[in-house]
Motif scaffolding. Sequence first.
Motif, PDB file in Angstrom:
ATOM      1  N   VAL A  42       0.814  -1.208   0.000  1.00  0.00           N
ATOM      2  CA  VAL A  42       0.000   0.000   0.000  1.00  0.00           C
ATOM      3  C   VAL A  42       0.856   1.270   0.000  1.00  0.00           C
ATOM      4  O   VAL A  42       1.702   1.447   0.879  1.00  0.00           O
ATOM      5  CB  VAL A  42      -0.962   0.009   1.201  1.00  0.00           C
ATOM      6  N   GLU A  91      15.682   3.787   4.150  1.00  0.00           N
ATOM      7  CA  GLU A  91      14.896   4.880   3.568  1.00  0.00           C
ATOM      8  C   GLU A  91      15.113   4.925   2.056  1.00  0.00           C
ATOM      9  O   GLU A  91      16.241   4.799   1.569  1.00  0.00           O
ATOM     10  CB  GLU A  91      15.345   6.218   4.173  1.00  0.00           C
ATOM     11  N   SER A 135       8.712 -11.716   7.140  1.00  0.00           N
ATOM     12  CA  SER A 135       8.173 -10.378   7.409  1.00  0.00           C
ATOM     13  C   SER A 135       7.374 -10.387   8.701  1.00  0.00           C
ATOM     14  O   SER A 135       6.501 -11.206   8.906  1.00  0.00           O
ATOM     15  CB  SER A 135       7.269  -9.952   6.257  1.00  0.00           C
ATOM     16  N   THR A 136       7.713  -9.472   9.577  1.00  0.00           N
ATOM     17  CA  THR A 136       6.949  -9.348  10.809  1.00  0.00           C
ATOM     18  C   THR A 136       6.099  -8.094  10.787  1.00  0.00           C
ATOM     19  O   THR A 136       5.497  -7.710  11.771  1.00  0.00           O
ATOM     20  CB  THR A 136       7.897  -9.250  12.018  1.00  0.00           C
ATOM     21  N   LEU A 137       6.051  -7.463   9.636  1.00  0.00           N
ATOM     22  CA  LEU A 137       5.320  -6.204   9.546  1.00  0.00           C
ATOM     23  C   LEU A 137       3.830  -6.462   9.404  1.00  0.00           C
ATOM     24  O   LEU A 137       3.404  -7.466   8.839  1.00  0.00           O
ATOM     25  CB  LEU A 137       5.832  -5.393   8.369  1.00  0.00           C
ATOM     26  N   PHE A 193       2.818  -1.259   7.782  1.00  0.00           N
ATOM     27  CA  PHE A 193       4.213  -1.187   7.356  1.00  0.00           C
ATOM     28  C   PHE A 193       4.559  -0.006   6.467  1.00  0.00           C
ATOM     29  O   PHE A 193       5.708   0.274   6.279  1.00  0.00           O
ATOM     30  CB  PHE A 193       4.689  -2.501   6.735  1.00  0.00           C
ATOM     31  N   ASN A 194       3.566   0.618   5.883  1.00  0.00           N
ATOM     32  CA  ASN A 194       3.994   1.734   5.025  1.00  0.00           C
ATOM     33  C   ASN A 194       4.118   3.046   5.792  1.00  0.00           C
ATOM     34  O   ASN A 194       4.389   4.074   5.227  1.00  0.00           O
ATOM     35  CB  ASN A 194       3.068   1.906   3.821  1.00  0.00           C
ATOM     36  N   ASN A 195       3.862   2.989   7.067  1.00  0.00           N
ATOM     37  CA  ASN A 195       4.064   4.202   7.853  1.00  0.00           C
ATOM     38  C   ASN A 195       5.196   3.932   8.844  1.00  0.00           C
ATOM     39  O   ASN A 195       4.980   3.545   9.978  1.00  0.00           O
ATOM     40  CB  ASN A 195       2.767   4.564   8.576  1.00  0.00           C
ATOM     41  N   SER A 196       6.392   4.119   8.363  1.00  0.00           N
ATOM     42  CA  SER A 196       7.553   3.680   9.121  1.00  0.00           C
ATOM     43  C   SER A 196       7.723   4.444  10.429  1.00  0.00           C
ATOM     44  O   SER A 196       8.346   3.976  11.339  1.00  0.00           O
ATOM     45  CB  SER A 196       8.797   3.863   8.284  1.00  0.00           C
ATOM     46  N   SER A 197       7.138   5.658  10.479  1.00  0.00           N
ATOM     47  CA  SER A 197       7.399   6.493  11.645  1.00  0.00           C
ATOM     48  C   SER A 197       6.835   5.845  12.904  1.00  0.00           C
ATOM     49  O   SER A 197       7.267   6.137  14.001  1.00  0.00           O
ATOM     50  CB  SER A 197       6.822   7.886  11.442  1.00  0.00           C
ATOM     51  N   LYS A 239      18.217   5.574  11.008  1.00  0.00           N
ATOM     52  CA  LYS A 239      17.708   6.441   9.944  1.00  0.00           C
ATOM     53  C   LYS A 239      18.750   7.483   9.567  1.00  0.00           C
ATOM     54  O   LYS A 239      19.530   7.934  10.407  1.00  0.00           O
ATOM     55  CB  LYS A 239      16.439   7.166  10.407  1.00  0.00           C
ATOM     56  N   ASN A 270      11.674  -6.712   4.158  1.00  0.00           N
ATOM     57  CA  ASN A 270      11.338  -6.257   5.509  1.00  0.00           C
ATOM     58  C   ASN A 270      12.424  -5.306   6.029  1.00  0.00           C
ATOM     59  O   ASN A 270      12.853  -5.383   7.174  1.00  0.00           O
ATOM     60  CB  ASN A 270      11.193  -7.469   6.428  1.00  0.00           C
ATOM     61  N   THR A 322      10.596  14.335   8.906  1.00  0.00           N
ATOM     62  CA  THR A 322      11.394  14.519   7.700  1.00  0.00           C
ATOM     63  C   THR A 322      10.498  14.911   6.524  1.00  0.00           C
ATOM     64  O   THR A 322      10.808  15.822   5.759  1.00  0.00           O
ATOM     65  CB  THR A 322      12.147  13.212   7.364  1.00  0.00           C
ATOM     66  N   TYR A 352       9.815   6.655   1.275  1.00  0.00           N
ATOM     67  CA  TYR A 352       9.372   5.470   1.998  1.00  0.00           C
ATOM     68  C   TYR A 352      10.301   5.240   3.182  1.00  0.00           C
ATOM     69  O   TYR A 352      11.511   5.491   3.067  1.00  0.00           O
ATOM     70  CB  TYR A 352       9.375   4.258   1.063  1.00  0.00           C
ATOM     71  N   ASN A 353       9.739   4.757   4.262  1.00  0.00           N
ATOM     72  CA  ASN A 353      10.511   4.523   5.493  1.00  0.00           C
ATOM     73  C   ASN A 353      11.051   5.835   6.075  1.00  0.00           C
ATOM     74  O   ASN A 353      12.026   5.815   6.823  1.00  0.00           O
ATOM     75  CB  ASN A 353      11.685   3.556   5.246  1.00  0.00           C
ATOM     76  N   MET A 354      10.446   6.953   5.718  1.00  0.00           N
ATOM     77  CA  MET A 354      10.932   8.225   6.264  1.00  0.00           C
ATOM     78  C   MET A 354      10.028   8.707   7.389  1.00  0.00           C
ATOM     79  O   MET A 354       8.818   8.531   7.337  1.00  0.00           O
ATOM     80  CB  MET A 354      11.025   9.279   5.168  1.00  0.00           C
ATOM     81  N   GLU A 355      10.649   9.338   8.374  1.00  0.00           N
ATOM     82  CA  GLU A 355       9.896   9.823   9.519  1.00  0.00           C
ATOM     83  C   GLU A 355       8.976  10.976   9.118  1.00  0.00           C
ATOM     84  O   GLU A 355       9.265  11.692   8.163  1.00  0.00           O
ATOM     85  CB  GLU A 355      10.882  10.300  10.600  1.00  0.00           C
ATOM     86  N   LYS A 356       7.902  11.138   9.865  1.00  0.00           N
ATOM     87  CA  LYS A 356       6.953  12.206   9.551  1.00  0.00           C
ATOM     88  C   LYS A 356       7.630  13.576   9.603  1.00  0.00           C
ATOM     89  O   LYS A 356       7.396  14.431   8.752  1.00  0.00           O
ATOM     90  CB  LYS A 356       5.760  12.167  10.502  1.00  0.00           C
ATOM     91  N   THR A 409      17.102  11.921   9.881  1.00  0.00           N
ATOM     92  CA  THR A 409      16.427  12.191  11.141  1.00  0.00           C
ATOM     93  C   THR A 409      16.375  13.695  11.397  1.00  0.00           C
ATOM     94  O   THR A 409      17.274  14.434  11.007  1.00  0.00           O
ATOM     95  CB  THR A 409      17.204  11.534  12.307  1.00  0.00           C
ATOM     96  N   SER A 453      10.390  -1.520  15.606  1.00  0.00           N
ATOM     97  CA  SER A 453      11.504  -2.465  15.532  1.00  0.00           C
ATOM     98  C   SER A 453      12.536  -2.022  14.496  1.00  0.00           C
ATOM     99  O   SER A 453      12.852  -2.746  13.580  1.00  0.00           O
ATOM    100  CB  SER A 453      10.979  -3.855  15.176  1.00  0.00           C
ATOM    101  N   SER A 454      13.024  -0.795  14.636  1.00  0.00           N
ATOM    102  CA  SER A 454      13.959  -0.269  13.652  1.00  0.00           C
ATOM    103  C   SER A 454      15.276  -1.040  13.707  1.00  0.00           C
ATOM    104  O   SER A 454      15.873  -1.198  14.755  1.00  0.00           O
ATOM    105  CB  SER A 454      14.223   1.211  13.932  1.00  0.00           C
ATOM    106  N   LYS A 455      15.715  -1.531  12.518  1.00  0.00           N
ATOM    107  CA  LYS A 455      16.962  -2.287  12.490  1.00  0.00           C
ATOM    108  C   LYS A 455      18.129  -1.401  12.074  1.00  0.00           C
ATOM    109  O   LYS A 455      19.241  -1.608  12.492  1.00  0.00           O
ATOM    110  CB  LYS A 455      16.829  -3.450  11.500  1.00  0.00           C
ATOM    111  N   ASP A 505      14.304  -1.539   6.751  1.00  0.00           N
ATOM    112  CA  ASP A 505      13.996  -0.176   7.215  1.00  0.00           C
ATOM    113  C   ASP A 505      14.709   0.901   6.406  1.00  0.00           C
ATOM    114  O   ASP A 505      14.623   2.089   6.747  1.00  0.00           O
ATOM    115  CB  ASP A 505      14.447  -0.016   8.667  1.00  0.00           C
TER     116      ASP A 505
END
Lengths: 506, 506
Positions: A158, A313, B6-8, B12-16, B25, A309, A344, A338-342, B28, B20-22, A311
């Motif tokens: 999505v 960005e 995948s554990t998401l 998952f599309n809202n990374s913020s 970023k 899976n 940011t 994608y994978n970016m903080e709000k 930031t 479980s950030s691996k 993280d």
Amino acid sequence: MVSPVSTLTADFNNSSSSTSSKVKKILTVPDGVNPALMKMEYAVRGPIVQRAEQLTQQLKDEKESSSVPFSQVVYCNIGNPQSVGQSPVTFLRQILSVLVCPSLINLEPSPFPTDVIERAKGILSNSNGIGAYTESPGLLYIRKTVANALTLRDEGIVASVDNIFLTNGASDGVKALLQLLIRSPNDGIMIPIPQYPLYSATLTSLKGTQVPYFLNEESNNNDKNWSLDINELQTSYNEAKRKGIDVRALVVINPGNPTGHVLSKDQIYSIIKFCEKNNLLILADEVYQANVFKPSKFLSFKKAVVDLNSDVEVASFHSVSKGVLGECGIRGGFVEVYNMEKDTRDVIYKIFSVSLCSNVLGQTAVSVMMNPPKLGDPSYEIYNKEVNGIFNSLQRKSEKLSKAFNSFEGVSCNNSQGAMYLFPKITMPEKAIQESFKQGFSSPDDLYCMQMLEQTGICTVPGSGFGQKEGTYHFRTTFLPPEDQIDNVIEQMRTFHEDFLQKYSH
Amino acid sequence: MVSPVSTLTADFNNSSSSTSSKVKKILTVPDGVNPALMKMEYAVRGPIVQRAEQLTQQLKDEKESSSVPFSQVVYCNIGNPQSVGQSPVTFLRQILSVLVCPSLINLEPSPFPTDVIERAKGILSNSNGIGAYTESPGLLYIRKTVANALTLRDEGIVASVDNIFLTNGASDGVKALLQLLIRSPNDGIMIPIPQYPLYSATLTSLKGTQVPYFLNEESNNNDKNWSLDINELQTSYNEAKRKGIDVRALVVINPGNPTGHVLSKDQIYSIIKFCEKNNLLILADEVYQANVFKPSKFLSFKKAVVDLNSDVEVASFHSVSKGVLGECGIRGGFVEVYNMEKDTRDVIYKIFSVSLCSNVLGQTAVSVMMNPPKLGDPSYEIYNKEVNGIFNSLQRKSEKLSKAFNSFEGVSCNNSQGAMYLFPKITMPEKAIQESFKQGFSSPDDLYCMQMLEQTGICTVPGSGFGQKEGTYHFRTTFLPPEDQIDNVIEQMRTFHEDFLQKYSH
């Protein structure tokens, strides 16, 4: 300070020739202007293209009595399909014309299919028309269309409207992300060599550090494609780190420009793992995602990141200028992050808000590109016919041209699996190398391309503009000229090439 | 590094919100992004507008049962005429629709006047259509039209195509020139206070120094306009020099934004002499040159520079977004430079070439703006009627609104001689000042504008977004809402204002 009587002549609007300067100029070259902009280079629109524009004008002015040894300039320097005869796609243009002039809806009989009218009405009723600024990241209605299309492209992953920013072509998105990444000259971005010079030019203007990694021209398999080697990525990264550079992101152009290679799923996965390991953000230039000849299916970096899976960005860039639409003059594109903080994304929003918004017709073109007519829609048949015609012709021309290059003496050319370019390698005669430095060219392929232009009217870009391994020489050409001109282009290039070898052979 | 399973979840599309950030970023906030972009502020699209967009969406979603105390959001925050009901000018839109879809030329009977068809054909036959990249500074054919129009505007002072660069709106031109001027953080640009925040935002992002000069709100005459005082310019300049700043250019916005004043010929001459004396380049924001109510004639800085036989370098910005066209969504504009060396113009060319070109429909809109139909042309009558209708209505609304503001308790508002804005001053109750700081607003007028929005749906911009003398408080409003809504807007503002005073009176 001011003389009461004007002493200026008819020449007064060309100040550069003025001799009676009273005030010291501010923007003097080189000391008066931003040195980063002085250093910046952009070969796709460099001196060879400027010479081509002069020649075009000369041909126009002199008509029959021209001293130029050809009848037209053929622009193969840039992926600009409609400048060399590609027709626009009807469905898109019809929608845009109705948006520009909504009273056309009332024409009877209507010159437009019903799905054109419906699309136009959809945008009109979800906007203030094409004459109003939209929200900074673009119309929400269109971002929803784009998000749905990306979800479909990425097999159900999505996409979110909050991650999509509509831009004037892809360039604006690339610039925004690089501007965000470069905090000081110590910040480095990995870029492929050869690369599309938007990256090097923008990094130079931002005073960031380029961390080059070389693409591999000699592949080990029979495919004869450019390829990307993870070991080379790691070597390049390590060397930059040793120099104390804070390497922050990796640019990947897939399909490749100017190299035309398409990354496999395994290669994409490896790149993502490399970025995870070394803590890098991915800038995925995916503007040629609809120009993939083989493998037949495009895999986006975002989908691969989700598959893994990961993280990491990602920012992915797309454009209406390429693909099959080739709508370069409309200036439409987008970036999906994608994978970016709000927080940011809020800064990205702010960057785009200073320019208020991208042009609304470009936004619309993006929505049509991402959501073409479907089976059963009134415009489906003609749309498909046009689009397939363009796609298949591009593939035929690519194959014909690369085959021809490989038959030239001392030239080898990898195949194009995608994009719009070939990047043949020339074994440069020693005397040509000497001659080029004597004439003040920065690289022998500059001499080669300039002479090709002067002799044939064909405008290409020297390999030096994209970067290449030391001691290798290339040029980039599009395969965009009309199919019925390709044979002629090939023969002119062949004749020029043989003359060039002859000229510098002893 | 990569987990095989995948554990998401659906999230998952809202990374913020991922926990479980691996990987660490990259982008930031605040340390990971370019600090200049963090600092940058742009109030015209700031938090109040974002709240207005939320409210608009809420009204749409909730329909009848809305909890919001008004029926619509009225956007007075930005000069975006077509978003508040201004109709596009027919002649321009007809030309654009033919360019987008040239087959419309063949419709019989033609829905277009003959001059529309001729204009469109002129551009089509001097370009590769609107779908191709143009030369980097824009189509030569259109630059010729612009040059001719400028020559006419400036009473015979010949404009040169080589000095004209077509851009996506005026913003791109402003950014390019500022980028050229700022070589290091020690380089300063004089900007008016209050100013249009494009200047402060761009300077912040370029890490240049703002050298503010204050415009004078209390004029000594009966005109009740904002004015510009040369002594203030000199004071501001001297202070910056004392701090060791290399002051390089002066920004003048004429007609003024947000102040609405129009500089007299004498003032313009004095400014040029000031720039000669102190060796400054002039950045003349002249996007409101067609929005001059009085004095009735616009004088360009370039013409004045030539009149004075001056060598001062000038860059003048113009746009199709303002004036009477109000075509904000098309993104068309240009910059004309003057007295600049050829080498400098080559660098400007290079800056624009990295983005390839501005959008071609925007370029076309510029050509129509600069070269409207003439007496005798088939479209002349309707064009004139539309344009005069818009112009006269703007003037009436401006007068009505400023008169009303002056009748509010504790509010004083200068007249608007031009542009699209009023910038009334509010005597802020002491308790409102305390409350605003308690609530974390940066300025009491932020509180004022936010409460106005929440109570009435009218969206304006706090004075703090433009800059103002310490201890004074303002807001900027356009006078763009439709004429039949202006009385209602005034009454809502008055009621809000009285309530506000009441609330914070003791």
